[in-house]
Motif scaffolding. Structure first.
Motif, PDB file in Angstrom:
ATOM      1  N   GLU A   1       0.831  -1.207   0.000  1.00  0.00           N
ATOM      2  CA  GLU A   1       0.000   0.000   0.000  1.00  0.00           C
ATOM      3  C   GLU A   1       0.864   1.254   0.000  1.00  0.00           C
ATOM      4  OE1 GLU A   1      -3.459   0.470  -0.039  1.00  0.00           O
ATOM      5  OE2 GLU A   1      -3.397  -1.610  -0.696  1.00  0.00           O
ATOM      6  N   GLY A   2       1.914   1.237   0.812  1.00  0.00           N
ATOM      7  CA  GLY A   2       2.769   2.415   0.898  1.00  0.00           C
ATOM      8  C   GLY A   2       3.499   2.701  -0.401  1.00  0.00           C
ATOM      9  N   ILE A   3       4.053   1.651  -1.020  1.00  0.00           N
ATOM     10  CA  ILE A   3       4.767   1.839  -2.287  1.00  0.00           C
ATOM     11  C   ILE A   3       3.799   2.273  -3.386  1.00  0.00           C
ATOM     12  CG2 ILE A   3       6.063   0.655  -4.099  1.00  0.00           C
ATOM     13  CD1 ILE A   3       7.376  -1.033  -1.938  1.00  0.00           C
ATOM     14  N   ALA A   4       2.594   1.693  -3.384  1.00  0.00           N
ATOM     15  CA  ALA A   4       1.597   2.083  -4.388  1.00  0.00           C
ATOM     16  C   ALA A   4       1.273   3.561  -4.284  1.00  0.00           C
ATOM     17  CB  ALA A   4       0.330   1.238  -4.213  1.00  0.00           C
ATOM     18  N   GLU A   5       1.047   4.042  -3.057  1.00  0.00           N
ATOM     19  CA  GLU A   5       0.717   5.458  -2.885  1.00  0.00           C
ATOM     20  C   GLU A   5       1.922   6.350  -3.148  1.00  0.00           C
ATOM     21  OE1 GLU A   5      -2.271   6.566  -2.646  1.00  0.00           O
ATOM     22  OE2 GLU A   5      -3.062   4.530  -2.543  1.00  0.00           O
ATOM     23  N   ALA A   6       3.114   5.866  -2.825  1.00  0.00           N
ATOM     24  CA  ALA A   6       4.320   6.637  -3.146  1.00  0.00           C
ATOM     25  C   ALA A   6       4.491   6.761  -4.655  1.00  0.00           C
ATOM     26  CB  ALA A   6       5.544   5.977  -2.519  1.00  0.00           C
ATOM     27  N   THR A   7       4.138   5.703  -5.396  1.00  0.00           N
ATOM     28  CA  THR A   7       4.181   5.754  -6.855  1.00  0.00           C
ATOM     29  C   THR A   7       3.262   6.848  -7.379  1.00  0.00           C
ATOM     30  OG1 THR A   7       4.631   3.376  -6.938  1.00  0.00           O
ATOM     31  CG2 THR A   7       3.827   4.410  -8.956  1.00  0.00           C
TER      32      THR A   7
ATOM     33  N   GLY B   1       0.139  23.367 -10.934  1.00  0.00           N
ATOM     34  CA  GLY B   1       0.338  21.948 -11.179  1.00  0.00           C
ATOM     35  C   GLY B   1       1.589  21.427 -10.486  1.00  0.00           C
ATOM     36  N   THR B   2       2.682  22.172 -10.609  1.00  0.00           N
ATOM     37  CA  THR B   2       3.934  21.793  -9.945  1.00  0.00           C
ATOM     38  C   THR B   2       3.765  21.803  -8.429  1.00  0.00           C
ATOM     39  OG1 THR B   2       5.166  22.776 -11.777  1.00  0.00           O
ATOM     40  CG2 THR B   2       6.379  22.353  -9.738  1.00  0.00           C
ATOM     41  N   ALA B   3       3.071  22.825  -7.914  1.00  0.00           N
ATOM     42  CA  ALA B   3       2.868  22.944  -6.468  1.00  0.00           C
ATOM     43  C   ALA B   3       2.100  21.740  -5.931  1.00  0.00           C
ATOM     44  CB  ALA B   3       2.127  24.239  -6.146  1.00  0.00           C
ATOM     45  N   PHE B   4       1.026  21.345  -6.617  1.00  0.00           N
ATOM     46  CA  PHE B   4       0.273  20.167  -6.173  1.00  0.00           C
ATOM     47  C   PHE B   4       1.117  18.903  -6.329  1.00  0.00           C
ATOM     48  CE2 PHE B   4      -3.615  22.782  -6.597  1.00  0.00           C
ATOM     49  CZ  PHE B   4      -4.234  22.433  -5.402  1.00  0.00           C
ATOM     50  N   GLY B   5       1.934  18.835  -7.371  1.00  0.00           N
ATOM     51  CA  GLY B   5       2.782  17.665  -7.561  1.00  0.00           C
ATOM     52  C   GLY B   5       3.806  17.502  -6.457  1.00  0.00           C
ATOM     53  N   VAL B   6       4.504  18.591  -6.105  1.00  0.00           N
ATOM     54  CA  VAL B   6       5.502  18.533  -5.031  1.00  0.00           C
ATOM     55  C   VAL B   6       4.827  18.203  -3.701  1.00  0.00           C
ATOM     56  CG1 VAL B   6       7.171  19.896  -3.705  1.00  0.00           C
ATOM     57  CG2 VAL B   6       7.104  20.088  -6.203  1.00  0.00           C
ATOM     58  N   PHE B   7       3.694  18.830  -3.454  1.00  0.00           N
ATOM     59  CA  PHE B   7       2.929  18.562  -2.234  1.00  0.00           C
ATOM     60  C   PHE B   7       2.590  17.076  -2.125  1.00  0.00           C
ATOM     61  CE2 PHE B   7      -1.478  18.003  -0.660  1.00  0.00           C
ATOM     62  CZ  PHE B   7      -1.307  18.332   0.664  1.00  0.00           C
ATOM     63  N   ASN B   8       2.110  16.496  -3.223  1.00  0.00           N
ATOM     64  CA  ASN B   8       1.737  15.088  -3.202  1.00  0.00           C
ATOM     65  C   ASN B   8       2.948  14.165  -3.130  1.00  0.00           C
ATOM     66  OD1 ASN B   8      -1.312  14.749  -3.503  1.00  0.00           O
ATOM     67  ND2 ASN B   8      -0.880  16.264  -5.076  1.00  0.00           N
ATOM     68  N   LEU B   9       4.083  14.594  -3.693  1.00  0.00           N
ATOM     69  CA  LEU B   9       5.293  13.789  -3.566  1.00  0.00           C
ATOM     70  C   LEU B   9       5.717  13.686  -2.107  1.00  0.00           C
ATOM     71  CD1 LEU B   9       7.805  12.317  -4.662  1.00  0.00           C
ATOM     72  CD2 LEU B   9       8.893  14.562  -4.890  1.00  0.00           C
ATOM     73  N   VAL B  10       5.778  14.817  -1.428  1.00  0.00           N
ATOM     74  CA  VAL B  10       6.221  14.831  -0.030  1.00  0.00           C
ATOM     75  C   VAL B  10       5.266  14.033   0.853  1.00  0.00           C
ATOM     76  CG1 VAL B  10       6.683  16.311   1.957  1.00  0.00           C
ATOM     77  CG2 VAL B  10       7.460  17.007  -0.320  1.00  0.00           C
ATOM     78  N   THR B  11       3.969  14.271   0.688  1.00  0.00           N
ATOM     79  CA  THR B  11       3.003  13.557   1.526  1.00  0.00           C
ATOM     80  C   THR B  11       2.953  12.071   1.150  1.00  0.00           C
ATOM     81  OG1 THR B  11       1.210  14.249   0.035  1.00  0.00           O
ATOM     82  CG2 THR B  11       1.587  15.576   2.002  1.00  0.00           C
ATOM     83  N   GLY B  12       3.218  11.741  -0.128  1.00  0.00           N
ATOM     84  CA  GLY B  12       3.260  10.337  -0.522  1.00  0.00           C
ATOM     85  C   GLY B  12       4.423   9.593   0.100  1.00  0.00           C
ATOM     86  N   MET B  13       5.579  10.256   0.168  1.00  0.00           N
ATOM     87  CA  MET B  13       6.725   9.635   0.835  1.00  0.00           C
ATOM     88  C   MET B  13       6.416   9.424   2.323  1.00  0.00           C
ATOM     89  SD  MET B  13       9.042   9.034  -1.427  1.00  0.00           S
ATOM     90  CE  MET B  13       7.655   8.663  -2.511  1.00  0.00           C
ATOM     91  N   ALA B  14       5.727  10.393   2.904  1.00  0.00           N
ATOM     92  CA  ALA B  14       5.338  10.247   4.307  1.00  0.00           C
ATOM     93  C   ALA B  14       4.349   9.103   4.477  1.00  0.00           C
ATOM     94  CB  ALA B  14       4.732  11.557   4.822  1.00  0.00           C
ATOM     95  N   LEU B  15       3.436   8.941   3.502  1.00  0.00           N
ATOM     96  CA  LEU B  15       2.467   7.845   3.581  1.00  0.00           C
ATOM     97  C   LEU B  15       3.149   6.488   3.441  1.00  0.00           C
ATOM     98  CD1 LEU B  15      -0.480   7.043   3.873  1.00  0.00           C
ATOM     99  CD2 LEU B  15      -0.707   7.232   1.387  1.00  0.00           C
ATOM    100  N   LEU B  16       4.169   6.413   2.574  1.00  0.00           N
ATOM    101  CA  LEU B  16       4.941   5.176   2.456  1.00  0.00           C
ATOM    102  C   LEU B  16       5.570   4.827   3.799  1.00  0.00           C
ATOM    103  CD1 LEU B  16       6.430   2.875   1.050  1.00  0.00           C
ATOM    104  CD2 LEU B  16       8.126   4.542   0.269  1.00  0.00           C
ATOM    105  N   ALA B  17       6.224   5.823   4.418  1.00  0.00           N
ATOM    106  CA  ALA B  17       6.850   5.578   5.724  1.00  0.00           C
ATOM    107  C   ALA B  17       5.810   5.181   6.761  1.00  0.00           C
ATOM    108  CB  ALA B  17       7.603   6.831   6.175  1.00  0.00           C
ATOM    109  N   ALA B  18       4.672   5.880   6.758  1.00  0.00           N
ATOM    110  CA  ALA B  18       3.633   5.599   7.746  1.00  0.00           C
ATOM    111  C   ALA B  18       3.073   4.193   7.585  1.00  0.00           C
ATOM    112  CB  ALA B  18       2.507   6.626   7.615  1.00  0.00           C
ATOM    113  N   SER B  19       2.840   3.762   6.343  1.00  0.00           N
ATOM    114  CA  SER B  19       2.262   2.443   6.108  1.00  0.00           C
ATOM    115  C   SER B  19       3.235   1.323   6.473  1.00  0.00           C
ATOM    116  CB  SER B  19       1.828   2.320   4.644  1.00  0.00           C
ATOM    117  OG  SER B  19       0.806   3.239   4.343  1.00  0.00           O
ATOM    118  N   VAL B  20       4.519   1.524   6.157  1.00  0.00           N
ATOM    119  CA  VAL B  20       5.520   0.515   6.523  1.00  0.00           C
ATOM    120  C   VAL B  20       5.664   0.436   8.040  1.00  0.00           C
ATOM    121  CG1 VAL B  20       7.954  -0.101   6.373  1.00  0.00           C
ATOM    122  CG2 VAL B  20       6.749   0.707   4.337  1.00  0.00           C
ATOM    123  N   ILE B  21       5.724   1.612   8.703  1.00  0.00           N
ATOM    124  CA  ILE B  21       5.807   1.638  10.167  1.00  0.00           C
ATOM    125  C   ILE B  21       4.588   0.957  10.778  1.00  0.00           C
ATOM    126  CG2 ILE B  21       5.758   3.150  12.191  1.00  0.00           C
ATOM    127  CD1 ILE B  21       7.420   5.162  10.512  1.00  0.00           C
ATOM    128  N   ALA B  22       3.404   1.276  10.231  1.00  0.00           N
ATOM    129  CA  ALA B  22       2.172   0.689  10.765  1.00  0.00           C
ATOM    130  C   ALA B  22       2.174  -0.827  10.610  1.00  0.00           C
ATOM    131  CB  ALA B  22       0.956   1.298  10.059  1.00  0.00           C
TER     132      ALA B  22
END
Length: 413
Positions: free
Chosen positions: A67-73, A352-373
């Protein structure tokens, strides 16, 4: 741009009915596009974690990692699609490409003979989501009147989330009718996915690019990223900490299963969460156009802390239901609001770039959160997982308190 948001003179706020009338038809259409695709996706995703664990024998750590890698993708793809939409000056084409790719991958789920195929289908589907996400959000910001931006993001989020509870509800009914036949449910999920693409192609009109909006040649260059304000980066940083507390909803399904909810009824978790989310997102969006948005965001994080605590100590179906409802309510208070803050703190030509960077950062955080969970779940059980999530939410609240004055209130112009 000044770091401190300029406060326009306050005017009398329009009632919610007036807000609905003022929202352009393109916003409604984009909302229905999201709703139909979410019906399709959630019919599948509501069953996928349980299918992987109970049928294919996958561990919860593997579920969290997948799940984390999918959302990070998704998040990595959003950076490039968002930047490309700024470079092209066109959003709809990329949004249609992303929705189309997701629709064409849906038949893989019922046809998949093994876990490898399911994982591949999940990743391709998420790539489609990544391609469409940032251009669609930037398109919402382009179409929405500035004084109705919070309401517009809230409306799209509400319609999107209506799909997120209709999907699992259909999954429950179809699992009962088909005697737990996963593949039949997955085949039926293909239909709304293709309807979503049709609505986007024929009902959404992209606004003309105004001459005063600067052309962007290389959106991801350092000079262009330097045009994003300090307020924008504050929103990104706070959202990243917040996302560490908001791991994949797959763990809500597993929590319900851990206290004895039957296999066929596990999608009810997403039904409850998404129903509360959809009912709250639009009213909160309207409210955010009138009062201090950061105060609303802080309250949403407090709701997440309460949800984590309830889920950590849940001992029965009722307490899990309360925790899931609080989880959905915190989503309604925060997700559309974060998108609104990104839209307002970024230049129009770099949305578009602003939303992309925002989603990249939060996606990396979601990957970490899902693996930790997942690791915590395997090591110490669900209680430790949700308590750690509550701790991250407390950190996010502490990060918001010192910067409330940077964003100011948002009365209607």
């Amino acid at each position: 741009m000044s770091d401190r948001a300029k406060r326009p003179p306050a005017a009398e706020a329009a009632p919610p009915s007036a807000a609905r009338r003022g929202i352009p038809l393109g916003i409604w259409a984009l909302g229905f596009v999201s709703m139909l695709m979410d019906i399709s996706s959630e019919m599948i995703h509501a069953l996928l974690p349980v299918y992987m664990v109970t049928v294919l024998g996958t561990s919860t750590l593997a579920v969290g990692l997948i799940e984390g890698i999918a959302e990070a993708t998704v998040s990595i793809t959003k950076v490039f699609s968002g930047a490309l939409s700024d470079w092209l000056g066109k959003r709809k084409f990329l949004a249609a490409l992303g929705y189309g790719l997701a629709a064409f991958t849906k038949p893989i789920f019922p046809l998949a003979p093994s876990l490898d195929w399911l994982v591949a289908a999940r990743f391709i589907d998420r790539i489609g989501k990544g391609i469409r996400g940032a251009p669609r959000d930037a398109l919402v910001a382009d179409i929405a009147p500035p004084e109705l931006r919070g309401a517009s993001f809230g409306l799209r989020q509400s319609l999107d989330t209506i799909g997120a509870f209709i999907g699992p509800l259909l999954a429950i009914g179809l699992m009962w009718l088909t005697m737990n036949h996963f593949q039949t449910v997955f085949w039926i999920a293909v239909i709304p996915a293709f309807l979503s693409v049709g609505v986007l192609l024929f009902a959404v009109k992209e606004p003309e690019r105004h001459g005063e909006i600067r052309r962007v040649r290389m959106p991801l260059r350092r000079e262009e990223l330097g045009r994003l304000s300090a307020n924008y980066w504050w929103v990104v940083a706070i959202a990243a900490v917040f996302t560490l507390a908001r791991f994949s909803e797959a763990f809500l399904i597993l929590r319900a299963q851990s206290i004895g909810l039957s296999l066929a009824l596990t999608p009810i978790v997403l039904v409850i969460m998404s129903l509360v989310y959809s009912l709250s997102a639009y009213p909160i969006g309207i409210l955010s156009d009138r009062i201090d948005r950061v105060a609303i965001l802080i309250f949403g994080l407090i709701l997440l802390i309460l949800a984590d605590l309830v889920l950590a100590f849940a001992s029965g179906i009722t307490s899990v239901g309360i925790g899931v409802a609080l989880w959905g309510l915190h989503m309604g208070f925060t997700q559309g609001l974060l998108s609104t803050l990104i839209a307002e703190t970024a230049p129009a030509e770099l949305r578009g770039t602003a939303f992309g960077v925002f989603n990249l950062v939060t996606g990396m955080a979601l990957l970490a959160a899902s693996v930790i969970a997942g690791a915590l779940w395997d090591a110490v059980g669900p209680q430790g997982t949700f308590l750690v999530g509550a701790g991250f939410a407390v950190l996010a609240v502490m990060g918001l308190l010192p910067v409330r004055d940077r964003f100011g209130t948002s009365p209607r112009a």
